[in-house]
Design an enzyme around this catalytic site. Structure first.
Site, PDB file in Angstrom:
ATOM      1  CG  LEU A   1       7.934  -5.176  -3.460  1.00 14.45           C
ATOM      2  CD1 LEU A   1       9.204  -5.984  -3.364  1.00 14.45           C
ATOM      3  CD2 LEU A   1       6.843  -5.978  -4.142  1.00 14.45           C
ATOM      4  NE  ARG A   2       6.261   0.187   4.378  1.00 15.49           N
ATOM      5  CZ  ARG A   2       6.741   0.009   5.601  1.00 15.49           C
ATOM      6  NH1 ARG A   2       7.978  -0.316   5.759  1.00 15.49           N
ATOM      7  NH2 ARG A   2       5.987   0.177   6.641  1.00 15.49           N
ATOM      8  N   GLY A   3       2.998  -2.642   0.499  1.00 11.05           N
ATOM      9  CA  GLY A   3       1.567  -2.902   0.436  1.00 11.05           C
ATOM     10  C   GLY A   3       1.283  -4.387   0.285  1.00 11.05           C
TER      11      GLY A   3
END
Lengths: 347, 617
Positions: free
Chosen positions: A279-281
């Site tokens: 989910l970092r993107g």
């Protein structure tokens, strides 16, 4: 006295300048990785940052630049003072931009036993290192791909936790170390460990300008700066101050900006399409788009802002495909074009 | 400085002999020494390519004479540890004083002077990069051994490069920052004489006066444009080169006693700074013969009375823009070897990007300190004195009291055996995978693509393991090193993409070339695995003559020699029907044999990966 080349006088390299401003505006975006040709002003841009960032309030005398208004994370001294109920005095200070030179030893990076006091007075005191000084500021590693492995490991850990934990020489210390990690380097000298790559929120690829007039301007300004730094600094002072004002205003706007669902959805679709892990993107995409909107002075965050930041957010998060000749930047651009331009055409 | 002007103008004479060419080169080298002596730090220094010998010694002696006596000179040995290079804790003084005392490193000591870097091509990448950072900042940032300081360190680097015999050049991170590039290769001691001492006194006076004046030399837009455009046309992308060239032009003007930079200064700067870094030839000249004509002397110095050979280019009118004059001069100054290389790459239609991409980090990697641990002093371990001191420090008052109590007068710092900390070194033995790809016609062009695919997948594996890769290709005339050992996937991919196919199969030469590189890397302590992709069908013998029988015999002989040398090898048979040729060659090589299955490069990659791991392990 060495002078830093003014930020506003850097010719071209708009992506790099913008990435640094975005990260300065919202440190939660994560660090900035600048890879590319030699002599493109990577170090110059980072060192110029200190002059254009609005000053921060820190606890007077605190080596860790603790925020007097913040609750929660504070250095041992400030935490003790706050617990004791004493009022912390605050002073303004420029944002720290700390260089981590190659050849630095671990003890100076994380901090260690203060040798002088130990030897002369027999006291066990902690002498904070570069990580402490970089708290709430920037930590810059030039030639980051050549940094020794054990220092890289250390940075990876601290950058993720925002805390520096020192357990050595009988010391047991923990202090806040939240900083924007800025790395630069030349990819021909070797690549970065994927774990470290992942710590950077934004990444960009800088190239030498091909336009002759621009190249001449680069040399002209640099030459003028080297011959007479004081006059040159004076000439660019107002332009630097304008950027600083803009940042201060953008920071106020940032607090109020919401990211509408349509933009979140677009971010999710873009990440899915490119197959980025985790989910970092998406999270970084959202934050960077919001910062971009604040910087532009926009009332709301739109897909346009998302588009503008997507390449620098996603470029280094793609799975490597050694069989694909095209660079990751191109792949991101292509996905953006496919995803958004078609919608524009349809609507 | 008339003698230099004479030496330089000899370049303009038509029909020059190699002797006058040598005299011209030497004259320019002398001029460069004088310019460097003005302010070494402003040029970054000199990248001096020359074998050790009288010519180089003479040039260095000249520079030594011209540099002011009060400027420091330091020499950096090959494997200088960081505490001497950058500075750190002065142990003797610390122990004596009983409190930490800092010592300056070589770079801070050299502030205002020059640093000589012997055998620059062998300097580890780590040292080169540290030097580069200090050159950039003009100061050493010490963050070591409990000491933090910013020390002024403005100096010029004299990098002595002896890589002329085919070794890798010094790290480009360093050479990029050295303004002047000089090659003394091929110059004979008889040509290279130094001016008499009285004359040198005159030079010294000129240099002293130029030192105060050069920054005020006026350089107009035309001059600036000429330098930047020349750099752009020759593919010298970093602005550092243009900046150094501008500084050098100013110095040349000041040395000559003028107030402004003229065409001749720009020409000189282009020759000394820009031309040797060329990565391509100017686009408009690609179809012409190599740039032969020596530059005509700059017009503003030259009244039109001098007869111009009529067969010269009709466009060479006296009002030709400075830009073109400078570019021509620069082109004429491109070293012959470089020129040949550039032309070869033009012929292949490949473009190289970004600086001297042939330069990579040096392979040699000593173990780098990786912290310390408690330990006893055995032979071979290195005491980490600072950490030992840190261990001992808190106990000092206690031990002092103890010592007093037992009636001894205590030393300043009391250290006991259990304080000892020894340094841990991280000695990573590097694995290099050397791909030798058969790109000949017999290897079937249609399978070359498949082989490339397999290599790329293997590259990805190598990347994961942080191995280095090198790429050789053989076809037609011989075996070519497409990519020297590198860790950069980007470069490997680029080299592979540009790999052309077709021609005969010089198998014997290929195996020999691979063996040579294998031995060179092994000597440096790398563990090397050769992956040979071929169908095993040789048709050019050792001397490049066609003839299948002789060719195969030579190939097998070369394979036996390689085997004896201990070369670890995987042979990937790329023929459509795995055949006896490949197997026999593999047997002679003592290589693991892997036929290339038709379909899946991933399967192949996995199998080769396993073989490589087994061999390297």
């Amino acid at each position: 006295m060495t002078y830093a080349f003014p930020f506003s006088a850097i010719v071209g390299q708009d992506d790099m300048k913008q990435a640094l401003l975005l990260a300065a505006l919202d440190p939660s975006i994560g660090g900035v990785l600048v890879l590319g040709d030699r002599g493109t002003g990577k170090s110059t841009a980072v060192r110029a940052l200190a002059a254009i960032l609005p000053p921060i309030k820190v606890v007077q005398g605190c080596t860790y630049n603790c925020d007097p208004t913040a609750k929660g994370v504070a250095c041992p001294a400030c935490a003790a003072a706050a617990a004791g109920g004493s009022k912390l005095k605050s002073v303004e200070k420029p944002v720290p931009v700390v260089d981590l030179p190659l050849g630095a030893t671990e003890d100076r990076v994380v901090g260690a036993l203060d040798l002088e006091r130990a030897l002369t007075a027999g006291e066990k005191a902690f002498e904070p290192g570069l990580l402490a000084r970089a708290n709430r500021g920037f930590l810059y590693v030039d030639e980051v791909n050549l940094l020794e492995d054990h220092l890289v490991d250390l940075l990876i850990d601290v950058a993720a936790s925002g805390q520096n934990v020192v357990e050595r020489e009988g010391l047991s210390i923990r202090h806040p170390a939240r900083f924007v990690l800025v790395g630069s380097g030349n990819p021909e000298e070797g690549e970065l460990r994927p774990q470290l790559l992942d710590r950077f929120g934004l990444s960009l690829d800088v190239r030498t300008p091909t336009d002759l007039a621009q190249r001449i301007e680069v040399i002209k300004r640099r030459d003028a700066f080297e011959r007479d730094p004081q006059t040159f600094m004076a000439a660019w002072k107002d332009a630097d101050a304008a950027i600083c004002d803009g940042l201060a205003k953008a920071r106020k706007r940032l607090e109020k900006l919401e990211v509408p669902d349509v933009v979140l959805e677009a971010a999710a679709r873009l990440c899915t399409r490119l197959g980025t892990d985790g989910l970092r993107g998406e999270l970084t995409l959202m934050r960077a788009a919001r910062a971009r909107a604040a910087l532009d002075g926009a009332r709301s965050v739109t897909v346009k802002h998302l588009r503008a930041v997507a390449p620098m957010v996603l470029r280094h998060r793609l799975r490597r495909d050694p069989l694909d000749e095209t660079g990751s930047g191109v792949r991101v651009e292509r996905a953006i074009a496919e995803l958004f331009d078609r919608e524009v055409a349809a609507s | 400085m008339t003698p230099l002007a004479d030496a330089d103008s000899s370049a303009g004479l038509p029909g020059e002999t190699s002797e006058s060419r040598a005299a011209e080169l030497w004259g320019r080298a002398l001029h460069a020494a004088a310019l460097l002596a003005i302010e070494p730090a402003a040029l970054g220094g000199v990248w001096l390519r020359a074998a050790a010998g009288p010519v180089r010694e003479r040039w260095l002696a000249l520079l030594e004479t011209l540099l002011p006596v009060d400027r420091p000179r330091r020499r950096i040995p090959l494997n200088i540890p960081d505490e001497r290079l950058l500075g750190g804790l002065d142990l003797a003084a610390t122990l004596q004083a009983g409190r930490p005392v800092a010592q300056r490193g070589v770079l801070a000591e050299a502030d205002g002077g020059v640093v000589t870097l012997a055998m620059a091509e062998r300097v580890p990448a780590a040292t080169a990069t540290r030097l580069a950072q200090v050159l950039d900042r003009g100061e050493v940032q010490v963050a070591r051994d409990g000491i933090e300081a910013h020390l002024s360190a403005r100096f010029g680097v004299i990098a002595l490069d002896e890589s002329g015999n085919g070794d890798e050049p010094p790290a480009s991170v360093l050479t990029e920052r050295l303004g002047v590039v000089l090659s003394l290769e091929g110059l004979l001691p008889s040509t290279c004489t130094l001016p008499p001492l009285e004359e040198l006194r005159g030079w010294q006076r000129d240099i002293v006066s130029a030192r105060t004046r050069w920054r005020h030399m006026h350089a107009d837009d035309e001059a600036l444009q000429a330098l930047v455009a020349t750099a752009a046309a020759l593919g010298v992308d970093s602005p550092r080169a243009s900046l150094a060239a501008l500084n050098l032009a100013r110095m040349a003007a000041a040395l000559d006693g003028r107030d402004a930079v003229d065409g001749e200064d720009c020409t000189l700067a282009a020759r000394l700074v820009i031309a040797p870094r060329a990565t391509r030839l100017p686009p408009q000249h690609t179809d012409e013969s190599p740039p032969e004509p020596p530059p005509e002397p700059p017009q503003d110095q030259d009244p039109p009375s001098e007869p111009d050979p009529p067969d010269n280019d009709a466009e060479q009118l006296p009002d030709k823009p400075l830009e073109d004059t400078v570019l021509e001069a620069a082109q004429a100054a491109i070293p012959a070897g470089l020129l040949a290389m550039l032309q070869a790459s033009l012929a292949l239609g490949r473009t190289r990007s970004g600086g001297k991409s042939g330069a990579t980090q040096t392979n040699y990697r000593r173990g780098r300190p990786a912290g310390s641990r408690r330990g006893s002093l055995r032979p071979g371990v290195r005491l980490n004195v600072i950490d030992t001191l840190r261990n001992a420090a808190p106990w000092q008052p206690l031990r002092r009291r103890e010592a007093m109590a037992s009636g001894r007068s205590p030393a300043r710092v009391l250290i006991r055996a259990d304080d000892f900390q020894v340094t841990r070194y991280q000695q990573r033995s590097e694995t290099t995978t050397l791909f030798v790809v058969d790109a000949s016609g017999s290897a079937a062009l249609h399978r070359l693509a498949e082989a490339k695919g397999a290599v790329e997948l293997l590259l990805a594996d190598c990347y994961v393991r942080r191995d280095r890769v090198a790429l050789m290709a053989f076809r037609g005339a011989g075996c070519e090193l497409m990519l020297p050992p590198t860790r950069s996937l980007t470069r490997a991919k680029r080299a592979l993409a540009g790999l052309p196919g077709g021609g005969g199969t010089p198998m014997a030469s290929a195996i020999e070339a691979a063996q040579q590189l294998y031995e060179r890397l092994s000597r440096k302590g790398d563990s090397v695995v050769v992956v040979l992709l071929t169908d095993g069908r040789a048709n050019l013998d050792r001397n490049g003559r066609p003839g299948r029988a002789q060719a195969e015999e030579d190939a097998l002989a070369a394979a036996r020699r390689a085997r004896v040398s201990g070369m670890a090898c995987v042979l990937v048979d790329t023929s459509s029907q795995p055949a006896a040729h490949g197997q026999r060659l593999a047997a002679e090589l003592g290589a693991l044999y892997q036929p290339l299955p038709y379909a899946d490069p991933r399967a192949l990659s996995a199998r080769i990966g396993a073989s490589v791991a087994a061999l390297a392990g």
